[in-house]
Design an enzyme around this catalytic site. Structure first.
Site, mmCIF file in Angstrom:
data_model
loop_
_atom_site.group_PDB
_atom_site.id
_atom_site.type_symbol
_atom_site.label_atom_id
_atom_site.label_comp_id
_atom_site.label_asym_id
_atom_site.label_seq_id
_atom_site.Cartn_x
_atom_site.Cartn_y
_atom_site.Cartn_z
ATOM 1 C CD GLU A 128 -3.043 -0.640 -0.054
ATOM 2 O OE1 GLU A 128 -2.608 -0.672 -1.222
ATOM 3 O OE2 GLU A 128 -4.224 -0.382 0.214
ATOM 4 C CB THR A 180 -4.924 6.445 -3.510
ATOM 5 O OG1 THR A 180 -5.701 5.379 -4.035
ATOM 6 C CG2 THR A 180 -5.067 6.456 -1.998
HETATM 7 P P1 ADP Z 1 -7.038 1.183 -5.547
HETATM 8 O O1 ADP Z 1 -7.679 2.014 -4.461
HETATM 9 O O2 ADP Z 1 -8.071 0.667 -6.498
HETATM 10 O O3 ADP Z 1 -6.132 0.140 -4.999
HETATM 11 P P2 ADP Z 1 -4.805 2.824 -5.927
HETATM 12 O O4 ADP Z 1 -4.789 4.138 -6.661
HETATM 13 O O5 ADP Z 1 -4.620 2.801 -4.464
HETATM 14 O O6 ADP Z 1 -6.139 2.101 -6.379
HETATM 15 O O7 ADP Z 1 -3.669 1.856 -6.490
HETATM 16 C C1 ADP Z 1 -3.454 1.690 -7.816
HETATM 17 C C2 ADP Z 1 -2.011 2.099 -8.136
HETATM 18 O O8 ADP Z 1 -1.105 1.059 -7.708
HETATM 19 C C3 ADP Z 1 -1.841 2.262 -9.605
HETATM 20 O O9 ADP Z 1 -0.992 3.376 -9.821
HETATM 21 C C4 ADP Z 1 -1.130 0.990 -10.040
HETATM 22 O O10 ADP Z 1 -0.294 1.184 -11.152
HETATM 23 C C5 ADP Z 1 -0.309 0.635 -8.809
HETATM 24 N N1 ADP Z 1 -0.064 -0.815 -8.703
HETATM 25 C C6 ADP Z 1 1.132 -1.423 -8.683
HETATM 26 N N2 ADP Z 1 0.981 -2.761 -8.569
HETATM 27 C C7 ADP Z 1 -0.338 -3.014 -8.524
HETATM 28 C C8 ADP Z 1 -1.114 -4.194 -8.408
HETATM 29 N N3 ADP Z 1 -0.557 -5.410 -8.336
HETATM 30 N N4 ADP Z 1 -2.441 -4.072 -8.370
HETATM 31 C C9 ADP Z 1 -3.029 -2.866 -8.453
HETATM 32 N N5 ADP Z 1 -2.363 -1.702 -8.567
HETATM 33 C C10 ADP Z 1 -1.027 -1.769 -8.602
#
Ligand code: ADP
Length: 307
Positions: A128, A180
């Site tokens: 995260e 986020t």
């Molecule tokens: P969510 O709240 O849907 O998790 P976030 O914005 O917190 O969305 O996270 C998505 C971000 O994390 C994107 O920038 C994405 O490229 C990055 N990321 C890296 N690895 C992963 C993964 N395995 N799954 C999802 N997002 C990923």
């Protein structure tokens, strides 16, 4: 070679008034992850979807989590990971958390269940941090524990599972991206005392509503006077969506995580379906593509499918 397949569910963080401290696990959508324990101390990632997420382990949340597990155990082994993602990144329903929590649970299973749930949350929070810049657990905790989680504290980690009645969840994901990190930046750093009082009244009411199966209290307490007024401007149609869903019978709801998804809780499946129809109509009229889910609270969290 030891291999495990896990289903890692989407999650709704914040639960309206519980910014950063409450979250729940959804039965759908979920990602499918196949993780294999290998002799070499390295992580390889293969994406079986069309989201084009990074395959470099230090740039993918699943990789970061697995590297932290390897480092903890002196790099004696590694992992091959295949991810079939169904939770769209940046949706606000815990896409990154699903990969992080799924990786931690799969690694624990492959290593003979040596970690507690709290330790798995600690590993998963490293993912995260990569996705959003902060270590938060309001998606990770429900993803690993299942049900509804209260994250009373991160340092030290203190997670409490909240028993709740059967509730149905309708989630709409308008196809716009809200990062986020951006959604965090627009928040005010100061809170007027009168708003804080109202907010903690609502949090207490919501938790007691869950514990006592008091649906009216749950509905009354699903109010956010601090975050929602700022963040909802990023979500087209938000105010109309909320009032129309309540008219259709939803107990209440709001922004899922940092958006743009919006969720609503309902007492029955039929109401949750009616709420989905309202959401679909509004976004159809606004000309915005959307995905809608009608599901319930997932009591298990990440589940192991096969070994
Ligand atoms: P969510 O709240 O849907 O998790 P976030 O914005 O917190 O969305 O996270 C998505 C971000 O994390 C994107 O920038 C994405 O490229 C990055 N990321 C890296 N690895 C992963 C993964 N395995 N799954 C999802 N997002 C990923």
């Amino acid at each position: 070679m030891k291999k495990v397949v896990v289903h890692s569910p989407g999650t709704v963080a914040n639960l309206v008034c519980g910014f950063d401290i409450l979250g729940l696990a959804l039965s759908e959508p979920y990602d499918i992850m196949e993780v294999t324990l290998i002799d070499e101390p390295k992580v390889t990632i293969q994406n079986l979807d069309t989201f084009n997420l990074p395959v470099e382990p230090e740039k993918n949340v699943a990789g970061v989590v697995l590297i932290s597990v390897m480092e903890k155990l002196n790099n004696q082994f590694g992992f091959d990971v295949r991810i079939e993602k169904h939770i769209k990144p940046g949706s606000g329903i815990g896409s990154s958390a699903a990969s992080a929590a799924g990786a931690a649970v799969a690694a624990n299973q492959l290593l003979g269940n040596i970690f507690s749930k709290a330790e798995m949350v600690q590993f998963a929070m490293n993912g995260e941090k990569l996705a959003s810049g902060v270590k938060h657990a309001d998606n990770i905790a429900p993803c690993i524990y299942g049900g509804i989680s209260l994250i009373r504290s991160i340092h030290p980690l203190d997670i409490i599972s909240i028993p709740a009645p059967e509730l149905f969840v309708t989630v709409v994901h308008p196809q716009i991206e809200v990062r986020t990190s951006d959604a965090r930046q627009i928040l005010k750093q100061q809170v007027p005392l009168k708003d804080a009082i109202r907010q903690w009244g609502n949090i207490a009411g919501l938790v007691i509503g869950f514990l006592k199966n008091d649906f009216d209290l749950i509905g009354r307490s699903l109010e956010d006077v601090i975050i929602e007024p700022v963040r909802s401007i990023l979500i087209p149609g938000f105010d109309e969506l909320k009032s129309s869903c309540k008219e259709a019978g939803a107990l209440g709801g709001g922004i899922s995580g940092s958006g743009p998804s919006v969720f609503m809780l309902s007492k029955t499946y039929e109401t949750a379906l009616a709420v989905a129809a309202v959401m679909n109509n509004i976004y159809y009229r606004l000309g915005i593509d959307k995905n809608t889910y009608v599901t319930n609270i997932n009591p298990l969290g990440v589940s192991i499918q096969s070994k």
